[in-house]
Design an enzyme around this catalytic site. Structure first.
Site, PDB file in Angstrom:
ATOM      1  N   ARG A   1      73.687 -37.065   9.085  1.00  0.00           N
ATOM      2  CA  ARG A   1      72.733 -38.097   8.697  1.00  0.00           C
ATOM      3  C   ARG A   1      71.555 -37.414   8.012  1.00  0.00           C
ATOM      4  O   ARG A   1      70.922 -36.524   8.593  1.00  0.00           O
ATOM      5  CB  ARG A   1      72.242 -38.825   9.934  1.00  0.00           C
ATOM      6  CG  ARG A   1      71.283 -39.928   9.597  1.00  0.00           C
ATOM      7  CD  ARG A   1      70.876 -40.666  10.827  1.00  0.00           C
ATOM      8  NE  ARG A   1      70.102 -41.834  10.446  1.00  0.00           N
ATOM      9  CZ  ARG A   1      69.649 -42.712  11.330  1.00  0.00           C
ATOM     10  NH1 ARG A   1      69.903 -42.563  12.605  1.00  0.00           N
ATOM     11  NH2 ARG A   1      68.947 -43.735  10.925  1.00  0.00           N
TER      12      ARG A   1
ATOM     13  N   GLU B   1      76.094 -46.370  13.338  1.00  0.00           N
ATOM     14  CA  GLU B   1      75.809 -45.485  12.198  1.00  0.00           C
ATOM     15  C   GLU B   1      76.724 -44.262  12.199  1.00  0.00           C
ATOM     16  O   GLU B   1      77.147 -43.793  11.142  1.00  0.00           O
ATOM     17  CB  GLU B   1      74.345 -45.042  12.253  1.00  0.00           C
ATOM     18  CG  GLU B   1      73.389 -46.180  11.929  1.00  0.00           C
ATOM     19  CD  GLU B   1      72.051 -46.084  12.633  1.00  0.00           C
ATOM     20  OE1 GLU B   1      72.031 -45.978  13.882  1.00  0.00           O
ATOM     21  OE2 GLU B   1      71.018 -46.105  11.948  1.00  0.00           O
TER      22      GLU B   1
ATOM     23  N   HIS C   1      67.488 -47.063   7.260  1.00  0.00           N
ATOM     24  CA  HIS C   1      68.505 -47.687   8.125  1.00  0.00           C
ATOM     25  C   HIS C   1      69.743 -48.091   7.318  1.00  0.00           C
ATOM     26  O   HIS C   1      70.512 -48.957   7.738  1.00  0.00           O
ATOM     27  CB  HIS C   1      67.964 -48.939   8.857  1.00  0.00           C
ATOM     28  CG  HIS C   1      67.025 -48.625   9.984  1.00  0.00           C
ATOM     29  ND1 HIS C   1      65.890 -49.363  10.231  1.00  0.00           N
ATOM     30  CD2 HIS C   1      67.051 -47.653  10.929  1.00  0.00           C
ATOM     31  CE1 HIS C   1      65.252 -48.868  11.272  1.00  0.00           C
ATOM     32  NE2 HIS C   1      65.939 -47.814  11.709  1.00  0.00           N
TER      33      HIS C   1
ATOM     34  N   ASN D   1      73.403 -35.658  13.874  1.00  0.00           N
ATOM     35  CA  ASN D   1      72.118 -36.303  13.592  1.00  0.00           C
ATOM     36  C   ASN D   1      71.046 -35.393  14.180  1.00  0.00           C
ATOM     37  O   ASN D   1      70.857 -35.344  15.393  1.00  0.00           O
ATOM     38  CB  ASN D   1      72.108 -37.689  14.251  1.00  0.00           C
ATOM     39  CG  ASN D   1      70.890 -38.502  13.859  1.00  0.00           C
ATOM     40  OD1 ASN D   1      69.896 -37.965  13.350  1.00  0.00           O
ATOM     41  ND2 ASN D   1      70.948 -39.795  14.111  1.00  0.00           N
TER      42      ASN D   1
ATOM     43  N   ASP E   1      59.007 -49.259  25.011  1.00  0.00           N
ATOM     44  CA  ASP E   1      60.356 -49.737  25.298  1.00  0.00           C
ATOM     45  C   ASP E   1      60.327 -51.237  25.611  1.00  0.00           C
ATOM     46  O   ASP E   1      59.602 -51.667  26.511  1.00  0.00           O
ATOM     47  CB  ASP E   1      60.931 -48.945  26.480  1.00  0.00           C
ATOM     48  CG  ASP E   1      62.416 -49.196  26.658  1.00  0.00           C
ATOM     49  OD1 ASP E   1      62.836 -50.379  26.670  1.00  0.00           O
ATOM     50  OD2 ASP E   1      63.163 -48.211  26.781  1.00  0.00           O
TER      51      ASP E   1
ATOM     52  N   ARG F   1      55.657 -46.927  15.949  1.00  0.00           N
ATOM     53  CA  ARG F   1      55.178 -46.905  14.560  1.00  0.00           C
ATOM     54  C   ARG F   1      54.518 -48.235  14.212  1.00  0.00           C
ATOM     55  O   ARG F   1      54.989 -49.292  14.635  1.00  0.00           O
ATOM     56  CB  ARG F   1      56.347 -46.664  13.600  1.00  0.00           C
ATOM     57  CG  ARG F   1      56.808 -45.215  13.562  1.00  0.00           C
ATOM     58  CD  ARG F   1      58.061 -45.063  12.716  1.00  0.00           C
ATOM     59  NE  ARG F   1      59.241 -44.895  13.531  1.00  0.00           N
ATOM     60  CZ  ARG F   1      60.496 -44.959  13.078  1.00  0.00           C
ATOM     61  NH1 ARG F   1      60.722 -45.189  11.804  1.00  0.00           N
ATOM     62  NH2 ARG F   1      61.503 -44.779  13.887  1.00  0.00           N
TER      63      ARG F   1
HETATM   64  P1  ADP Z   1      66.983 -45.944  18.035  1.00  0.00           P
HETATM   65  O1  ADP Z   1      66.116 -46.446  16.935  1.00  0.00           O
HETATM   66  O2  ADP Z   1      66.344 -44.875  18.869  1.00  0.00           O
HETATM   67  O3  ADP Z   1      68.417 -45.674  17.640  1.00  0.00           O
HETATM   68  P2  ADP Z   1      68.106 -48.126  19.595  1.00  0.00           P
HETATM   69  O4  ADP Z   1      68.709 -48.942  18.533  1.00  0.00           O
HETATM   70  O5  ADP Z   1      68.997 -47.398  20.529  1.00  0.00           O
HETATM   71  O6  ADP Z   1      66.988 -47.170  19.021  1.00  0.00           O
HETATM   72  O7  ADP Z   1      67.142 -49.062  20.439  1.00  0.00           O
HETATM   73  C1  ADP Z   1      66.411 -48.533  21.499  1.00  0.00           C
HETATM   74  C2  ADP Z   1      65.510 -49.634  22.047  1.00  0.00           C
HETATM   75  O8  ADP Z   1      66.290 -50.773  22.384  1.00  0.00           O
HETATM   76  C3  ADP Z   1      64.818 -49.211  23.320  1.00  0.00           C
HETATM   77  O9  ADP Z   1      63.578 -48.630  23.052  1.00  0.00           O
HETATM   78  C4  ADP Z   1      64.649 -50.519  24.031  1.00  0.00           C
HETATM   79  O10 ADP Z   1      63.347 -51.003  23.760  1.00  0.00           O
HETATM   80  C5  ADP Z   1      65.629 -51.477  23.437  1.00  0.00           C
HETATM   81  N1  ADP Z   1      66.612 -51.961  24.403  1.00  0.00           N
HETATM   82  C6  ADP Z   1      67.746 -51.366  24.796  1.00  0.00           C
HETATM   83  N2  ADP Z   1      68.377 -52.121  25.732  1.00  0.00           N
HETATM   84  C7  ADP Z   1      67.599 -53.210  25.930  1.00  0.00           C
HETATM   85  C8  ADP Z   1      67.681 -54.354  26.763  1.00  0.00           C
HETATM   86  N3  ADP Z   1      68.701 -54.547  27.596  1.00  0.00           N
HETATM   87  N4  ADP Z   1      66.689 -55.261  26.688  1.00  0.00           N
HETATM   88  C9  ADP Z   1      65.656 -55.083  25.859  1.00  0.00           C
HETATM   89  N5  ADP Z   1      65.508 -54.035  25.054  1.00  0.00           N
HETATM   90  C10 ADP Z   1      66.468 -53.100  25.070  1.00  0.00           C
END
Ligand code: ADP
Length: 392
Positions: free
Chosen positions: A92, A378, A180, A12, A282, A240
């Site tokens: 990907r 994925e 996605h 990826n 986040d 975004r």
């Molecule tokens: P990506 O789109 O980068 O693949 P992910 O599916 O890994 O993203 O999701 C990342 C996001 O998930 C992080 O930015 C965070 O906001 C959220 N996240 C991860 N763990 C937790 C948690 N325990 N509680 C709340 N949000 C979380």
């Protein structure tokens, strides 16, 4: 590592990073990433047990691009695999355009064709393709497979794909594609075992991560989705904006004097949860913050997810199940709870205890519409596709 089935690599690639993993059968035996490429490249890698693995020495000749990083990785991998060969590499690729509704074996002519789609996804497509071309040139006998994020949504009816703009633009490829898709396809593949009671029904899958979208599926096939021409549409995300009145863009260009690059930067990197909260992109930070703007950003997100679920339920003609996945969907119980509460009118009745335990089923027995938490994967989907395509 056992001496099991064929080994396939999954790649990826982004603008300054290369994520990679090695799959044996359906299990990941090595995963890592090179990031900071072009600035200060660093590598992290772990084996199946989670133990750190020292990768190739990047300091000697730091890779200048993700493609160079892949070329450094391949000979190192050959040694690490100790005589076992990589059967192929799956990549990907964000855009398969109007044509590709399934993964394709990579060739120079396929790459030429996929490069013509780069204007549709300028932030991702060129970065996804460059490592494929580099590996095709350096290791022509290594089979490679392009797996598209758009492919799963080819089953969306034409009325769902269309934007209400002049037909000539649609003929140039300006339409809803949806993204996605590899995540949704993985969820569709596990639904018959993870949630058999809804697998054949009308299900909304909420892929809520740093990028976020919803997909309405009927019997495991995409019927509608929130992302559109680009991965900027639909739900608000980490940075975004999601769905936005297009007149806002015109306003920024004309009245605010912004140029297209500045608008792009704002809408892709400084909007969403970060823009709304001013705190963080986040969700962990937002949930932990006492800043009222963090709370407000979460409220906006939940509102938009719930509206999206309602809209997709309309596209599906009803709702039989709801699935949460990706970083936020799998881990953030308070977000799931708020979305489910806002979807109570559709027949979703949250079980707070099950939700706090992350499910897998987070609604009570009496809930007309069950909701589940199902982890997505994925990379595993890409590994499966790659194995299937090279076995042909
Ligand atoms: P990506 O789109 O980068 O693949 P992910 O599916 O890994 O993203 O999701 C990342 C996001 O998930 C992080 O930015 C965070 O906001 C959220 N996240 C991860 N763990 C937790 C948690 N325990 N509680 C709340 N949000 C979380």
């Amino acid at each position: 590592m056992s001496d099991g089935g064929p080994l396939v690599g999954v790649i990826n690639a982004g603008s300054s990073s290369l994520k990679f993993s090695i799959f044996e059968e359906d299990g990941c035996v090595l995963a890592g990433q090179v990031d900071g490429i072009g600035v200060r490249p660093g590598m992290r890698m772990k084996d199946a047990a989670g133990n750190p693995v020292p990768g190739p020495d990047l300091a000697q000749a730091p890779p200048q691009s993700p493609a160079e990083a892949l070329l450094m990785l391949l000979p190192w991998l050959r040694e690490w695999l100790g005589g076992r060969v990589l059967a192929g590499l799956g990549h990907r690729v964000v855009h398969g355009g109007p044509r590709y509704d399934r993964p394709e074996r990579a060739s120079l002519s396929l790459l030429d064709e996929l490069e013509t789609l780069s204007p549709l996804a300028p932030l991702h497509q060129p970065h996804n393709l460059a490592p494929i071309r580099a590996a095709l040139e350096k290791a022509p006998h290594l089979p490679q497979v392009a797996c598209f994020d758009t492919a799963f949504h080819h089953t969306m009816p034409e009325v769902v794909q269309a934007f209400a703009i002049p037909l000539a633009l649609a003929e140039k490829g300006i339409r809803r594609y949806g993204f996605h898709g590899l995540s949704y396809e993985y969820i569709a593949s596990v639904l018959p075992t993870a949630a058999p009671e809804i697998a054949d029904g009308r299900v909304v899958v909420a892929h809520l991560g740093n990028g976020a979208s919803l997909c309405g599926m009927r019997a495991g096939r995409s019927v509608a989705t929130t992302m559109g021409f680009s991965a900027l549409d639909g739900l608000p995300m980490g940075t975004r904006c999601g769905e936005l009145d297009p007149a806002v863009v015109l306003h920024l260009l004309r009245q605010e004097g912004m140029d297209p690059a500045a608008v792009e930067d704002m809408l892709y990197r400084r909007s969403g949860m970060l823009g709304l909260s001013g705190v963080s992109s986040d969700f962990r930070d937002l949930l932990a913050s006492s800043d009222p703007r963090a709370r407000f950003a979460i409220d906006v997100f939940v509102h938009r997810v719930a509206r999206g679920v309602g809209s997709l339920a309309a596209a599906l003609g009803g709702l039989d199940g709801l699935v949460f996945t990706a970083g936020v969907g799998e881990n953030a119980a308070p977000i799931r709870a708020a979305v489910c509460e806002a979807c109570a009118w559709l027949g979703v009745e949250l079980d707070p205890v099950a939700n706090a335990a992350h499910g897998p089923r987070i609604t009570g027995g009496a809930s007309r519409v069950p909701a589940h938490v199902i982890p997505t994967d994925e990379n595993r989907m890409i590994a499966r596709h790659t194995r299937a395509v090279i076995a042909k």
